[in-house]
Write an enzyme that holds these catalytic residues in place. Structure first.
Site, PDB file in Angstrom:
ATOM      1  N   ARG A   1     -17.268   1.957  -1.347  1.00 40.76           N
ATOM      2  CA  ARG A   1     -16.369   1.903   0.043  1.00 40.76           C
ATOM      3  C   ARG A   1     -15.006   1.267  -0.264  1.00 40.76           C
ATOM      4  O   ARG A   1     -15.076   0.271  -1.064  1.00 40.76           O
ATOM      5  CB  ARG A   1     -17.197   1.332   1.130  1.00 40.76           C
ATOM      6  CG  ARG A   1     -16.728   1.137   2.281  1.00 40.76           C
ATOM      7  CD  ARG A   1     -16.553   2.275   3.025  1.00 40.76           C
ATOM      8  NE  ARG A   1     -16.191   2.109   4.540  1.00 40.76           N
ATOM      9  CZ  ARG A   1     -15.913   2.852   5.492  1.00 40.76           C
ATOM     10  NH1 ARG A   1     -15.500   4.117   5.093  1.00 40.76           N
ATOM     11  NH2 ARG A   1     -15.820   3.019   6.731  1.00 40.76           N
TER      12      ARG A   1
ATOM     13  N   SER B   1     -19.800   5.320   9.172  1.00 42.75           N
ATOM     14  CA  SER B   1     -20.997   5.995   9.666  1.00 42.75           C
ATOM     15  C   SER B   1     -21.369   6.906   8.551  1.00 42.75           C
ATOM     16  O   SER B   1     -22.318   7.833   8.860  1.00 42.75           O
ATOM     17  CB  SER B   1     -20.369   6.726  10.559  1.00 42.75           C
ATOM     18  OG  SER B   1     -20.170   5.784  11.698  1.00 42.75           O
TER      19      SER B   1
ATOM     20  N   ASP C   1     -11.362   1.425  10.321  1.00 40.78           N
ATOM     21  CA  ASP C   1     -12.874   1.462  10.717  1.00 40.78           C
ATOM     22  C   ASP C   1     -13.264   0.052  10.710  1.00 40.78           C
ATOM     23  O   ASP C   1     -14.463  -0.187  11.415  1.00 40.78           O
ATOM     24  CB  ASP C   1     -13.791   2.153   9.403  1.00 40.78           C
ATOM     25  CG  ASP C   1     -13.653   3.532   9.580  1.00 40.78           C
ATOM     26  OD1 ASP C   1     -13.137   4.171  10.375  1.00 40.78           O
ATOM     27  OD2 ASP C   1     -14.224   4.520   8.710  1.00 40.78           O
TER      28      ASP C   1
ATOM     29  N   THR D   1     -13.249  13.487   6.563  1.00 41.98           N
ATOM     30  CA  THR D   1     -14.376  12.804   5.681  1.00 41.98           C
ATOM     31  C   THR D   1     -15.231  14.508   5.073  1.00 41.98           C
ATOM     32  O   THR D   1     -14.825  15.329   5.753  1.00 41.98           O
ATOM     33  CB  THR D   1     -15.457  12.080   6.413  1.00 41.98           C
ATOM     34  OG1 THR D   1     -15.049  10.845   6.658  1.00 41.98           O
ATOM     35  CG2 THR D   1     -16.842  11.789   5.504  1.00 41.98           C
TER      36      THR D   1
ATOM     37  N   GLY E   1     -17.042  10.900  11.254  1.00 41.42           N
ATOM     38  CA  GLY E   1     -16.886   9.731  11.797  1.00 41.42           C
ATOM     39  C   GLY E   1     -17.981   9.202  12.584  1.00 41.42           C
ATOM     40  O   GLY E   1     -19.270   9.674  12.040  1.00 41.42           O
TER      41      GLY E   1
HETATM   42  N1  GLY Z   1     -14.314   6.944   7.983  1.00 42.93           N
HETATM   43  C1  GLY Z   1     -15.334   7.558   8.359  1.00 42.93           C
HETATM   44  C2  GLY Z   1     -16.677   6.820   8.120  1.00 42.93           C
HETATM   45  O1  GLY Z   1     -16.694   5.892   7.262  1.00 42.93           O
HETATM   46  O2  GLY Z   1     -17.698   6.867   8.680  1.00 42.93           O
END
Ligand code: GLY
Length: 558
Positions: free
Chosen positions: A99, A439, A409, A367, A460
Site C-alpha cells: 500500500r 477497502s 483515502d 482499482t 472503492g
Molecule cells: N483506493 C481504493 C482502495 O484502496 O480501496
C-alpha cells in the site's frame, strides 16, 4: 534455492510444449494454471509464464507488470496494493502489503481545504514495485527479468485496445489538463481512441527495462526516482527521493476466520477489507440463508443490516496498525452474535443508532483485481490500484507512468463526519509514513486445507460488499462461478443511508425490492458494482471466470 532448481527442471520439461486455451475468454478451465484478470493480454501473459515453468506468484508478478501497460486506469507501477498468497507447501497464507504511504512532509489537515484530487498534491509514495519484488524474493521461481521483460515488450511494441479501454481513455484525456498524460496516452492526431487501435508506450518501456535490469532500485533509485522527484517539484507534489528510498513493502498475517466450515483468508489492515468481511459473514452465518433463498427479502434484509454494522465499525475503528491499535474483538464470533442480536427482522435499523454520522474519505470506484492458481495449487489473489481511474492523471515526464492519488483515502478533515459518507475519525487521519485505509479485499476461501475460491474486486468502498456477495453466492447458494459473478450485487455502507442494488430495475426482483422498501430500506438502482475476476477449484479442476465490466478474460496453460 530449492524452488528455483525445481522451476528450472520444470522449464526444461515443459518448455513451449503447450498453447493457450482458446475458448470463451470469460470462462476457462484447466488443471495446469489459470489466470482471470481485467486484461486479456495480461491474463495470456500470466498463463504463458506458467507455461515456462513459473508458479502462481511468478504469473501474478508478470500479470501485474503487464497490466501496468494494458490497463492504465488501475494497473500500475505508480500506485500500490495487496497480494494474498496461498502457498503449495502447507505453510500458512501470506499477505504482501504494498500500500502507498504518506510522504514525510504530510500533515493531518493538508487537504482540509478540499480541491481537486487529480493533482500532484494527492500522490502517495508508491509501493507496487517493492511489493512485487518482495513477493518474488520469497516465492519467485523464474528470474525477475523473465517476469518484467514481457511487459517491456508490450509497452514498446504496443497493444491493441478493446472497446472499454478506448472509451475510458478517451474520456480521461478529454477531462485532463496534464500535458504529459496527453502526450503519452493521447492519439497522435488528437482524435478519440477506437477499439482496435494500437497504443505504444516507449517511455514506460524504458522505465520497465530499468526495473527489469535493476530490480526495485530501477524504480526507487537512479533515473526513475530522479524523474519522479522532478515531476513532484514541478507540480507541487510532496513525494521526495528520500520518501522513495525509505519505502518498504511488508509481509503481514492475513485475517483468518471460519464460515460454515470453510476457512477464509483476507486482507488485514491497512485494508479494512478482511475485518469488515469477517464481521459481516459471521453475522450472516447465524442465519440459514439457504433456506430463506438468495432473492428473498429476509435474506437481503440480513445482508443489508450486516453491511450497515460492518461499515459502521469500519469507520470507527480501522486504520494502519503500524500507527493505531485495532481491537481484536472485531473479528470474533461473539461480537458477530452481539451485532446479529441488534438486527430487527421486521425493520431496517436507522444508521444513526449505530453511532453518530461520521464522514469518511470518498474512495473512487476504480482499482483492479486478478486471481491466479498454478498446477500445484498455489493461489494468488491480488488487488492493486492508482485510487481514481488513471490515478492523479499525472504522468511522470520522461518515465511514462501514471501516479496514484491515494492520499484521498485518508480521512481528510480531522473530526468532520457527515451523512454523505465523509469520515473524520482518528484511526485514518494522515501521519507521515502512515498507510491510508483501503477497502481492497483480496480473499481466498479454503476447504480441507486447500484453496477453493480465489476472489476480490475493484470498487472503492463497495469492494468488501462485492466480495461478500460472491462468497455467499458460492458457499451458501452453491452457484456456478459464472452465475455467482453475474448475479446482481448489493451495497450498503452505513452512510449514506441507502442500498444500491444492481437488480433494482429487474422485474424478477420487484417483489423483494418492494418488501425491503416496506420495512424501511431506501433502494437505489446501481449501474454496476465491481469486477470480480475469480477462480473456483473443484474436483473437476480450476475454473477461472472473468467479470464483464472491463472486458476482462481468463487464460489457462495446458
Ligand atoms: N483506493 C481504493 C482502495 O484502496 O480501496
Amino acid at each position: 534455492m530449492l524452488r528455483r532448481s525445481l522451476a528450472l527442471l520444470l522449464v526444461t520439461a515443459l518448455a513451449f510444449t503447450s498453447a493457450l486455451v482458446a475458448q470463451d475468454r470469460r470462462d476457462v478451465s484447466g488443471d495446469l494454471g489459470v489466470v482471470a484478470s481485467s486484461s486479456p493480454d495480461a491474463s495470456d501473459l500470466g498463463a504463458a509464464i506458467m507455461e515456462r515453468g513459473g508458479n502462481a506468484v511468478d504469473a501474478a508478478i508478470a500479470t501485474a507488470f503487464a497490466m501496468a501497460v494494458t490497463h492504465p486506469t488501475a494497473g500500475n507501477i505508480g500506485g500500490g496494493g495487496f497480494m494474498l498468497i496461498y502457498p503449495d507447501d502447507g505453510s500458512p497464507p501470506v499477505f504482501i502489503d504494498y500500500r502507498e504511504k504518506a510522504p514525510l512532509s504530510s500533515t493531518p489537515d493538508m487537504y482540509a481545504e478540499g480541491g481537486s484530487r487529480k493533482t500532484h498534491r494527492y500522490v502517495g509514495v508508491p509501493g507496487t514495485v517493492r511489493g512485487l519484488a518482495l513477493a518474488h524474493e520469497i516465492y519467485g521461481s523464474l528470474s525477475w527479468k523473465q517476469l518484467v521483460e514481457p511487459a517491456v515488450k508490450l509497452a514498446a511494441e504496443g497493444f491493441v485496445m478493446n472497446e472499454g479501454l478506448a472509451r475510458s481513455l478517451s474520456g480521461a484525456l478529454r477531462s485532463s489538463s496534464n500535458e504529459e498524460f496527453m502526450r503519452v496516452y493521447g492519439k497522435k492526431d488528437g482524435s478519440a481512441w477506437q477499439a482496435g487501435d494500437r497504443l505504444k508506450l516507449p517511455d514506460l518501456a524504458a522505465t520497465l527495462q530499468r526495473i527489469a535490469d535493476h530490480g526495485r532500485d530501477g524504480f526507487y533509485k537512479g533515473k526513475t526516482a530522479e524523474l519522479f522527484a522532478a515531476e513532484m517539484e514541478r507540480g507541487g507534489g510532496y513525494v521526495t527521493r528520500e520518501d522513495l528510498a525509505r519505502y518498504r513493502a511488508r509481509v503481514r498475517v492475513p485475517i483468518r476466520f471460519s464460515y460454515r466450515g470453510y476457512e477464509i483468508f483476507s486482507a488485514p489492515p491497512p485494508s479494512s477489507g478482511g475485518i469488515t468481511l469477517a464481521q459481516m459473514l459471521q453475522i450472516l452465518e447465524l442465519y440459514d440463508l439457504r433456506a430463506m433463498g438468495r432473492w428473498s427479502s429476509e435474506t437481503n434484509h440480513l445482508i443489508i443490516e450486516a453491511m450497515r454494522r460492518g461499515y459502521a465499525n469500519r469507520a470507527q475503528y480501522l486504520g494502519d496498525t503500524d500507527f493505531v491499535d485495532i481491537p481484536d474483538f472485531l473479528t470474533s464470533k461473539d461480537f458477530a452474535k452481539e451485532l446479529a442480536e441488534s438486527i430487527d427482522p421486521q425493520q431496517a435499523t436507522a444508521s444513526e443508532k449505530l453511532g453518530p454520522p461520521i464522514a469518511m474519505a470518498g474512495e473512487s470506484r476504480e482499482t483492479t483485481h486478478f486471481s491466479v492458481v498454478d498446477r500445484r495449487g498455489m493461489a494468488v489473489s491480488n488487488t492493486y490500484t492508482l485510487e481514481a481511474g488513471y490515478g492523479s492523471g499525472v504522468v511522470v515526464t520522461g518515465a511514462g507512468f501514471l501516479l496514484n492519488n491515494e492520499m484521498g483515502d485518508f480521512n481528510p478533515q480531522p473530526g468532520v463526519t457527515n451523512r454523505r459518507g465523509t469520515i473524520g475519525t482518528p484511526a485514518n487521519l494522515i501521519v507521515p509514513e502512515k498507510r491510508m485505509l483501503s477497502s481492497m479485499t483480496p480473499t481466498i476461501v479454503a476447504k480441507a486445507g486447500r484453496p477453493y475460491l480465489v476472489t476480490g474486486s475493484p470498487g472503492g468502498r463497495t469492494i468488501i460488499n462485492t466480495v461478500l456477495c460472491v462468497v455467499i453466492n458460492v458457499l451458501d447458494f452453491e452457484m456456478d462461478l459464472r452465475d455467482a459473478i453475474d448475479a446482481p450485487r448489493t451495497d450498503h455502507e452505513w452512510f449514506p443511508e441507502r442500498v444500491r442494488f444492481m437488480g433494482a430495475a429487474d422485474a424478477a426482483h420487484a417483489e423483494m425490492v418492494k418488501e425491503l422498501q416496506t420495512i424501511g430500506h431506501e433502494i437505489q438502482p446501481s449501474r454496476g458494482q465491481g469486477d470480480a475476476n475469480s477462480i473456483l477449484l473443484t474436483g473437476d479442476g480450476a475454473r477461472a471466470t472473468a467479470d464483464s465490466r472491463w472486458g476482462g478474460a481468463a487464460a489457462a496453460k495446458k
